[in-house]
Design a protein around this motif. Structure first.
Motif, short mmCIF file in Angstrom:
data_model
loop_
_atom_site.label_atom_id
_atom_site.label_comp_id
_atom_site.label_asym_id
_atom_site.label_seq_id
_atom_site.Cartn_x
_atom_site.Cartn_y
_atom_site.Cartn_z
N ILE A 81 -35.89 42.99 81.63
CA ILE A 81 -36.11 44.37 81.18
C ILE A 81 -36.21 45.37 82.32
O ILE A 81 -36.02 46.57 82.12
CB ILE A 81 -37.37 44.47 80.29
CG1 ILE A 81 -38.65 44.16 81.10
CG2 ILE A 81 -37.24 43.57 79.08
CD1 ILE A 81 -39.91 44.52 80.34
N GLY A 82 -36.49 44.92 83.51
CA GLY A 82 -36.61 45.85 84.63
C GLY A 82 -37.86 46.72 84.52
O GLY A 82 -38.82 46.39 83.81
N ALA A 83 -37.84 47.86 85.22
CA ALA A 83 -39.00 48.76 85.22
C ALA A 83 -39.14 49.45 83.86
O ALA A 83 -38.16 49.84 83.25
CB ALA A 83 -38.87 49.79 86.33
N TRP A 84 -40.37 49.61 83.40
CA TRP A 84 -40.64 50.23 82.09
C TRP A 84 -40.21 51.70 82.09
O TRP A 84 -40.55 52.47 82.98
CB TRP A 84 -42.13 50.13 81.77
CG TRP A 84 -42.54 50.85 80.50
CD1 TRP A 84 -43.34 51.92 80.38
CD2 TRP A 84 -42.14 50.49 79.17
NE1 TRP A 84 -43.48 52.29 79.07
CE2 TRP A 84 -42.74 51.42 78.29
CE3 TRP A 84 -41.33 49.48 78.64
CZ2 TRP A 84 -42.59 51.37 76.92
CZ3 TRP A 84 -41.16 49.44 77.25
CH2 TRP A 84 -41.78 50.38 76.41
N GLN A 85 -39.41 52.10 81.06
CA GLN A 85 -38.89 53.45 80.97
C GLN A 85 -39.35 54.18 79.72
O GLN A 85 -38.97 55.33 79.50
CB GLN A 85 -37.34 53.41 80.98
CG GLN A 85 -36.75 52.83 82.25
CD GLN A 85 -35.24 52.71 82.17
OE1 GLN A 85 -34.65 52.99 81.13
NE2 GLN A 85 -34.62 52.28 83.27
N GLY A 86 -40.16 53.53 78.88
CA GLY A 86 -40.59 54.18 77.64
C GLY A 86 -39.51 54.10 76.58
O GLY A 86 -38.55 53.32 76.69
N PRO A 87 -39.62 54.91 75.54
CA PRO A 87 -38.64 54.86 74.44
C PRO A 87 -37.22 55.09 74.95
O PRO A 87 -36.97 56.03 75.71
CB PRO A 87 -39.08 56.00 73.51
CG PRO A 87 -40.52 56.19 73.82
CD PRO A 87 -40.69 55.91 75.28
#
Length: 410
Positions: free
Chosen positions: A55-61
């Motif tokens: 998923i990599g770094a969290w980017q939100g919606p």
């Protein structure tokens, strides 16, 4: 199994109903993925470690969503079958009143609430009787016991049917219509919902009347299957089978019905009759139970369709291919109330054609011309009473029968 209502739905409440659900389709909502269910511990762990790696770094919606419209019946398409079942059952029961107010005419009544006016946010209702029941006396049941003993002679001949019908016998109706989960998934779901609705109503009547089973009257009955633990009248199997037969015949052909010998409707009704009689052969029901159950089931079938409003939104025309003539679709948004008086059951046996002939429900008298089943003036079940979720399902099921009316099959 060639067709099944699936094991993911709401389990029925009658007897040994087993795993029959109300979803109408097999497999698709099982444990294999997005449909819901349970992952195995190993699969769940594997999905977790895979997510961590991709998923990599969290980017939100990150999805462009369109909001659902509140109350839109088309939202039903997004839910699994078991969820749709609860929605529809809640709607169907919401307009019924169950009355345990015994008087000289009835021990139990079922009424329909018809919304009339909406003023300042409040709704007023009219109440109309749909069904009433006067329970047989112990004397009447004792007279009926002779039938239970006589029918027992057929147990070996009917054993395969009886054992296969301890749960919902949807296969016995389905083979008449050629149902299959790949091409008639919504018809199967509609059928299962009709069965479940009939079960709930029948159980409520059974509780109110609290009539004893045949084996309580004689140790010689010795039923060939486990005796259900609830009351005997009305027969749940008769109620369910005749509800399904009526709903399915109206789904396949929503014109006025006629006697057609061995046609689809006739076979559905005779199958329902046979299912009901098999319960007497097995030793778990009196013929009186089947008479009351068939009366209730036929009426509930028409009430179910009226609440779907599938036949009450206008007239249309088509062509009877056999006769080469035009017909006008019957508008059925009225249901005839029915009264069962078991105090007059006398020595009546159960026969389907006493209660349903030429596409119409019938009253039934005993040998002294005293009404046992009496049909009353029809009551309105208007579009205001329509269950929009049930209407959605009815339309999906109807789409599975394009230009395939009963006249095509008869």
């Amino acid at each position: 199994m060639p067709f099944s209502t699936g094991a993911t739905g709401a389990t029925g409440a009658t007897g040994a109903t087993g795993a029959t659900g109300a979803t109408g389709a097999t497999g698709a909502t099982g444990a294999a993925g997005p449909g819901g269910g349970a992952f195995s511990p190993g699969l769940s762990f594997g999905i977790t470690t895979a997510r961590d790696g991709i998923i990599g770094a969290w980017q939100g919606p990150n999805r462009n969503l369109h909001d659902n419209s509140a109350g839109d019946p088309n939202n039903m398409a997004q839910w699994p079958g078991w969820a749709r079942s609860y929605v529809v059952q809640t709607d169907l029961l919401a307009t019924l009143i169950f009355e345990e107010v015994p008087d000289e005419n009835a021990d139990f009544r079922i009424r329909h609430l018809e919304p009339r006016n909406q003023i300042s946010g409040s709704v007023t209702f009219d109440s109309s009787e749909l069904f009433s029941f006067k329970r047989p006396s112990l004397t009447e049941f004792r007279r009926q016991l002779d039938y239970v003993n006589t029918y027992s002679e057929l147990r070996l001949d009917r054993s395969a049917e009886i054992l296969s019908q301890t749960g919902y016998p949807e296969h016995f109706h389905g083979v008449i219509l050629g149902l299959h989960p790949d091409r008639t998934r919504y018809t199967l779901e509609l059928m299962a919902m009709a069965q479940l609705f009939a079960t709930g109503v029948a159980q409520r009547v059974k509780h109110a009347l609290a009539c004893k089973r045949p084996d309580m009257f004689s140790s010689q009955i010795q039923p060939m299957i486990p005796m259900p633990g609830h009351g005997t009248l009305p027969s749940g199997h008769a109620t369910e089978a005749f509800t399904v037969a009526r709903v399915m015949s109206l789904l396949v052909d929503d014109r006025a019905d006629t006697d057609v010998g061995n046609g689809v409707q006739d076979q559905l009704m005779h199958q329902a009759e046979r299912i009901a009689i098999n319960r007497t052969i097995a030793g778990v029901h009196f013929p009186a139970d089947s008479i009351a159950g068939a009366m209730l089931g036929l009426g509930l079938g028409e009430y179910f369709v009226a609440r779907a409003n599938g036949l009450g939104v206008g007239a249309s025309r088509g062509k009877n291919r056999n006769a080469g003539q035009a017909y006008t679709k019957t508008i059925r948004n009225r249901v005839k109330p029915a009264r069962f008086d078991g105090t007059n059951i006398s020595s009546l046996d159960f026969r389907m054609r006493d209660l349903f002939r030429s596409g119409e429900r019938q009253s039934l008298d005993n040998e002294s011309s005293v009404p046992v089943v009496e049909l009353l003036e029809a009551v309105e079940v208007s579009e205001r009473s329509m269950s929009r979720p049930l209407r959605w399902l009815w339309e999906r099921a109807k789409e599975e029968w394009p230009a395939r009316t009963a006249s095509d099959m008869w």
